[in-house]
Structures are given as C-alpha cells and as structure tokens.
Design a protein around this motif. Structure first.
Motif, PDB file in Angstrom:
ATOM      1  N   ARG A  51      37.129  -6.411  35.512  1.00 42.00           N
ATOM      2  CA  ARG A  51      37.788  -6.029  34.267  1.00 42.00           C
ATOM      3  C   ARG A  51      38.106  -7.289  33.471  1.00 42.00           C
ATOM      4  N   THR A  52      37.893  -7.203  32.164  1.00 37.26           N
ATOM      5  CA  THR A  52      38.189  -8.318  31.270  1.00 37.26           C
ATOM      6  C   THR A  52      39.193  -7.848  30.217  1.00 37.26           C
TER       7      THR A  52
ATOM      8  N   TYR B  45      35.432 -15.517  26.041  1.00 35.76           N
ATOM      9  CA  TYR B  45      35.122 -15.651  27.465  1.00 35.76           C
ATOM     10  C   TYR B  45      33.793 -14.983  27.764  1.00 35.76           C
TER      11      TYR B  45
ATOM     12  N   ALA C  54      32.034 -13.019  31.525  1.00 33.09           N
ATOM     13  CA  ALA C  54      32.026 -12.756  32.959  1.00 33.09           C
ATOM     14  C   ALA C  54      30.606 -12.968  33.433  1.00 33.09           C
TER      15      ALA C  54
ATOM     16  N   ASP D  90      29.313  -9.693  31.030  1.00 37.32           N
ATOM     17  CA  ASP D  90      30.249  -9.330  29.964  1.00 37.32           C
ATOM     18  C   ASP D  90      30.425 -10.550  29.080  1.00 37.32           C
TER      19      ASP D  90
ATOM     20  N   THR E 231      30.167  -3.587  33.574  1.00 33.90           N
ATOM     21  CA  THR E 231      31.450  -3.744  34.255  1.00 33.90           C
ATOM     22  C   THR E 231      31.330  -3.734  35.776  1.00 33.90           C
TER      23      THR E 231
ATOM     24  N   PHE F  76      34.762 -15.765  35.818  1.00 32.05           N
ATOM     25  CA  PHE F  76      35.020 -15.652  34.378  1.00 32.05           C
ATOM     26  C   PHE F  76      35.075 -17.043  33.746  1.00 32.05           C
TER      27      PHE F  76
ATOM     28  N   THR G 182      42.266 -17.912  24.698  1.00 33.04           N
ATOM     29  CA  THR G 182      42.978 -16.647  24.897  1.00 33.04           C
ATOM     30  C   THR G 182      43.851 -16.306  23.698  1.00 33.04           C
TER      31      THR G 182
ATOM     32  N   PHE H  30      42.213 -11.347  33.959  1.00 34.64           N
ATOM     33  CA  PHE H  30      40.882 -10.972  34.434  1.00 34.64           C
ATOM     34  C   PHE H  30      41.033 -10.505  35.878  1.00 34.64           C
TER      35      PHE H  30
END
Length: 258
Positions: free
Chosen positions: A130-131, A137, A139, A161, A202, A234, A239, A246
């Motif tokens: 999950r992000t 960013y 993943a 991601d 995901t 990640f 941010t 994350f």
C-alpha cells in the motif's frame, strides 16, 4: 525525471535476529496500512537499521538522506509485514532519498560468491503493498546482479506503483511478461535498467527469469551474470512536508537451481 541514483552498500547500524519472526506466513491480499503491523517486534529510525534472519532482511535504507531534513521510522512484524512512516521537508531536487525494503540475499557476504543466472530454473516473487497517494515516490523491485550495489553491479528495477516519478535514463523498448506489457528504460551504459507497467499494481506474483534472460540476449547483461539480491520496497523522493505511510503485507522470493 528521477535523478541518477548510484548506490553503495553501507554497514548496518542496527541488526536484530528475528528467525521465527521473519518466517511468518502472510495473507495473499493487501491489508490496510494500519493493520499490516500493529504490534511490531522491531522498530528503528536509524538510517541503516535492519532486521535480518538467514537470507531475508528488512532495511530502513536511508541511503541518500544525508543533508536532507527527513525522518523515517520502520516497524517490522515479519519479512512480509512491515510499515514505514516517512516525512521529508520539501526539497527542490528530485533525488531519491531512501529505499526502505525487504530483500533476499543470494550474495554470500563471507565469500563474495553469487550463483549464475543461468543456473536458475525458477526465480519467482510475490508482493502486496500500500502506498499513501501523497508526495513523490515509486514502489519497486530492486534486483542486484553481478554484485550488490558496487561499481561493477547491474541494477534492474521492476516498478509496480508510481506517483510523479520517471526512471533514470531513457525509454529503450518494451517487453511482455507475466501478462503485462512493460516499458523498458535504461541508463548509465545499461548499469541501470527499469521496467514500468501501464497501470498501478498493488499485489501479484512475478516470474523474473524471462525479463532477465531477455536482457542477456540483448547484450545489456553479460552472459555470465550472477544474482546478488532480490528486494521490494519504496523509493521516496518527497512527502509534501507531511508524514506518510508505506506498507507491505506480502513478500517472498522462491527459486530453484540446476
């Protein structure tokens, strides 16, 4: 566009042996970030704090955070179930600051030996993550070949991601594998290669041999390529000055050799 990201391996500051912990089995579907690791057995804010057991390690890996106003707290329940809370004050550059991750080592850190890619008959991995949907960013899987993060290594990334990121280098083609048409990027004389999907992923399972053998056939990897490390995590750039989370709820790497 992402800035060049040469990485070197830094000695761990915090290491905790978690043999029973890292062997836990996790569910196949993504869980909520809050539920992923509610009761962590290991917590660190050290730039290279890590929890290790056997061939698996979970690493805070703030490899490029020096000089930035940044905090990052890693909470580990197992190699599969961990969260990381990150806050980066708004820098003006687009450099990757950290890569909190879990990885499996094939590199023998005592002898330096690594198995040949040609010796593998299976190399598969599963993940669920999950992000936060805030900041900048990606993943991604990070595969280190021909050594781990040294001057002669090849780094092959498989992004799953992406939020406002572009791989280093330039577009160099595409490849179908695991039922997906991946865009291929390369830079620094093929020392860095990235595969990006057409949509956000995901969770899932990936076979790694097809893309790696394809790179060998193209001459982007040497014929006697060795496998050093397979990781998932990640890459954090910004941010927006907020603390974001994350999380992973599944990670495993399975392999077989001749």
């Amino acid at each position: 566009m992402a800035e060049p990201r040469p990485r070197t391996r830094t000695a761990a500051v915090v290491v905790l042996l978690l043999a029973p912990l890292l062997a836990l089995v996790t569910p196949a579907s993504p869980a909520s970030a809050a539920a992923v690791c509610a009761k962590p057995k290991f917590v660190t804010t050290e730039p290279h704090g890590m929890a290790s057991s056997g061939v698996y390690t979970v690493d805070n890996d703030m490899w490029n955070a020096s000089g930035y106003h940044m905090t990052q707290r890693l909470r580990v329940c197992s190699r599969s179930r961990w969260t990381v809370d990150v806050k980066v004050r708004n820098p003006t550059d687009k450099a990757v600051k950290s890569y909190p991750n879990a990885h499996r080592d094939y590199h023998n850190w005592s002898t330096g030996h690594e198995p040949r890619l040609s010796s593998f008959t299976k190399l598969r991995t599963s993940w669920a993550a999950r992000t936060p949907g805030k900041g900048i960013y990606d993943a991604a899987y990070d595969l280190w070949l021909n050594g781990v993060a040294d001057a002669d290594s090849n780094e092959v990334m498989i992004w799953t991601d992406n939020r406002h990121q572009v791989p280093f280098g330039h577009r160099a083609g595409h490849l179908w594998f695991n039922g997906i048409k991946w865009q291929v990027w390369t830079g620094a004389g093929h020392q860095y290669i990235a595969f990006t999907p057409p949509r956000r992923l995901t969770h899932g399972t990936l076979g790694l041999l097809r893309p790696l053998h394809w790179l060998v056939r193209k001459g982007w990897l040497r014929k006697k390529t060795t496998v050093g490390q397979v990781g998932f995590g990640f890459e954090v750039v910004r941010t927006a000055g907020q603390r974001v989370r994350f999380a992973t709820s599944r990670f495993s790497v399975s392999s077989a050799r001749k």
